[in-house]
Design an enzyme around this catalytic site. Sequence first.
Site, PDB file in Angstrom:
ATOM      1  CE  LYS A   1       0.878   1.190   4.485  1.00 58.76           C
ATOM      2  NZ  LYS A   1       1.571   2.441   4.915  1.00 58.76           N
TER       3      LYS A   1
ATOM      4  CG  ASP B   1      -1.114  -0.007   7.996  1.00 62.41           C
ATOM      5  OD1 ASP B   1      -1.807   0.913   8.471  1.00 62.41           O
ATOM      6  OD2 ASP B   1       0.096   0.125   7.728  1.00 62.41           O
TER       7      ASP B   1
END
Length: 288
Positions: A11, A135
């Site tokens: 990401k 996350d």
Amino acid sequence: MRRLELKSPAKLNLYLKIIKKRRDGYHEILTLFERINLCDLIILEKHTRGIKVFLEGEDIPLKENLAYRAGLLISKKIGKKLGVKIRILKHIPIGAGLGGGSSNAATVLLGINHLYELGIDKGVLYEWGASLGSDVNFFLSEEKFALGYGRGEKLSLLKNIETRLWHLVIYPGFPILTSQIYRAFDGIGLTKKATNVRILIDSLRKGNIGKIGNLFFNSLEPVVLKNYPLLSFWREKLNSTSAKGVLISGSGSSIFGLYENRKEVERVRRELERFKKREVFFVVSTDC
């Protein structure tokens, strides 16, 4: 089914605002996640008993490995001693602000759920994922973009965004500890006014690349640049190119530039290659 092969994507944080430090020691944040097509490969295979992890490309102590912890967690939660061999082929650098460990954990949770046909609801997986890392839930969502808040574990999913972003990601050749950067941030606080994440999301929906880059923001970036001069060097180099925006991802160590298309990213990569020493360059896009 005895075996699964799954991609475990990285990401980027296109936006990261530190709102406050909480009483529990964590920080309240607002962040915009983008899933990119830089991926580890995870192979899950049924095994007689226990969780076994085989890691290729990096050396992480087993108890610190989030994929291993995810395997143990799902086994504990369902009250059954599952047998799974987890083989991880690493391509995402560790400690790079790219979420590799969190992605591996999410991929293992999703994969074991599928491999053993457990039928665990996504909402339950979110609860378990939040206990593994801030996350993890973004990767569990399997969405291209999401707004994260709380520690980053609470999500507002941004569906139906068709914009595909192209980036040059530079990993400087060393990891950065997230805890170190947050401690340093606590010492100085916010030094730069945040942009408006809602306008950024609107620009993302409209595919306005120039405006997207102008609205990049990261509260932690001044701290990272102050402590790691090499990243200041690469920020200057990326800014000297046709980048529409340049930003440190998360707490570092990776820095990335946003470009109009793949052809432009490849051109810039070739242009900057002569300055490279131990750095690793990745040409990536939104994971579609």
